[in-house]
Write a protein that holds these residues in place. Sequence first.
Motif, short mmCIF file in Angstrom:
data_model
loop_
_atom_site.label_atom_id
_atom_site.label_comp_id
_atom_site.label_asym_id
_atom_site.label_seq_id
_atom_site.Cartn_x
_atom_site.Cartn_y
_atom_site.Cartn_z
N UNK A 57 0.82 -1.22 0.00
CA UNK A 57 0.00 0.00 0.00
C UNK A 57 0.85 1.27 0.00
N UNK A 58 2.17 1.10 -0.14
CA UNK A 58 3.04 2.27 -0.18
C UNK A 58 4.49 1.82 -0.30
N UNK A 59 5.37 2.80 -0.31
CA UNK A 59 6.79 2.49 -0.50
C UNK A 59 7.39 1.72 0.68
N UNK A 60 6.92 1.97 1.87
CA UNK A 60 7.45 1.27 3.03
C UNK A 60 8.66 1.97 3.63
N UNK A 61 8.80 1.88 4.93
CA UNK A 61 9.88 2.58 5.63
C UNK A 61 11.21 1.86 5.46
N UNK A 62 12.26 2.68 5.47
CA UNK A 62 13.64 2.19 5.46
C UNK A 62 14.25 2.32 6.85
N UNK A 63 13.86 3.36 7.56
CA UNK A 63 14.33 3.62 8.92
C UNK A 63 13.14 3.68 9.87
N UNK A 75 12.23 6.49 3.67
CA UNK A 75 11.39 5.55 2.92
C UNK A 75 12.15 4.91 1.76
N UNK A 76 11.70 3.75 1.35
CA UNK A 76 12.26 3.07 0.18
C UNK A 76 11.82 3.81 -1.09
N UNK A 77 12.60 3.74 -2.15
CA UNK A 77 12.17 4.35 -3.42
C UNK A 77 10.91 3.67 -3.94
N UNK A 78 9.89 4.46 -4.27
CA UNK A 78 8.63 3.90 -4.74
C UNK A 78 8.82 3.12 -6.03
N UNK A 92 6.19 21.09 1.54
CA UNK A 92 5.67 20.31 2.66
C UNK A 92 5.20 21.26 3.75
N UNK A 93 3.97 21.08 4.22
CA UNK A 93 3.44 21.85 5.34
C UNK A 93 3.34 20.89 6.52
N UNK A 94 4.15 21.12 7.55
CA UNK A 94 4.16 20.27 8.74
C UNK A 94 4.69 21.09 9.90
N UNK A 95 3.81 21.40 10.85
CA UNK A 95 4.20 22.24 11.99
C UNK A 95 4.90 21.44 13.08
N UNK A 96 4.89 20.12 13.01
CA UNK A 96 5.49 19.26 14.01
C UNK A 96 6.95 19.00 13.65
N UNK A 97 7.87 19.56 14.42
CA UNK A 97 9.30 19.49 14.08
C UNK A 97 9.82 18.05 14.14
N UNK A 98 9.29 17.23 15.05
CA UNK A 98 9.72 15.83 15.12
C UNK A 98 9.18 15.05 13.93
N UNK A 99 7.92 15.28 13.60
CA UNK A 99 7.27 14.53 12.53
C UNK A 99 7.90 14.80 11.17
N UNK A 100 8.32 16.03 10.93
CA UNK A 100 8.88 16.36 9.62
C UNK A 100 10.17 15.58 9.37
N UNK A 101 10.88 15.24 10.45
CA UNK A 101 12.06 14.37 10.31
C UNK A 101 11.64 12.90 10.18
N UNK A 102 10.65 12.49 10.97
CA UNK A 102 10.22 11.10 10.95
C UNK A 102 9.72 10.66 9.58
#
Length: 250
Positions: free
Chosen positions: A165-171, A214-217, A198-208
């Motif tokens: 359902x998506x590329x999947x996480x690498x880290x 992520x893996x290359x799609x 990218x609009x993301x006010x959460x400083x932790x989430x924007x790194x996560x």
Amino acid sequence: MRESGGNHFAELQSIDEVYDAAVLDALAINKQQLQLLVHSGSRGLGQFILRQHIEQHGHRGLAVDTADCAAYLLAHQQAVQFATLNRRLIAQRILLRLSANGQALLDINHNLVLPAQMHGLQGWVHRKGATPADVGPVVIPGSRGDFSYLVLPLASDLSLNSLAHGAGRKWIRSECKGRLSPRYTVAQLSRTKLGSHVICADRQLIYEEAPEAYKPAENIISTLEGAGLIKVIARLRPVLTYKTRGECCE
């Protein structure tokens, strides 16, 4: 309720490349218009139902012809319906902010239980983070800095009629900020290599949720193609990605 986890986002996308114009036209997708992809679910309701079940029954299964099973399936279906309404509400709010109109072309659930017949056996398929391959075209998203793909599944019992359902996480998420903060500022992560915002006010989430996590799609798509499980219809380029941990965006 808040999302229990996962890569939840809404993204404006453009049609970057068309591989099957006939199927794209049949879906009434205009190449000159932006598409809105909403990737979200039941806002934690499904996880609550699972926790409630485990508290009452442990990890044991339920016999199909029991009241407990009927109650679980009813709660499950209500969560699926809630997830559908949640995505529609998110889409409506974004379109309202953009002073734009739109119509739902596809709506696919990734986490659910359905009755199914596979290999001549009648039973149940539980998809957890998997796209059904027997409901028509689906979108397989990449990361916010990567392409997504509109594909036509080629249903197969070998894959339990399911797809990635998506590329999947690498880290894992807890590693991302430590790996990326020495290389990128939050401002730098607000733009991608594809030129999208990218609009993301959460400083932790924007790194996560950084593209590097992520893996290359393209790798996922080529693997599914090679296995004879999909036919690619079009490639979608991110234009604007909105990310949140689940708070309302009034």
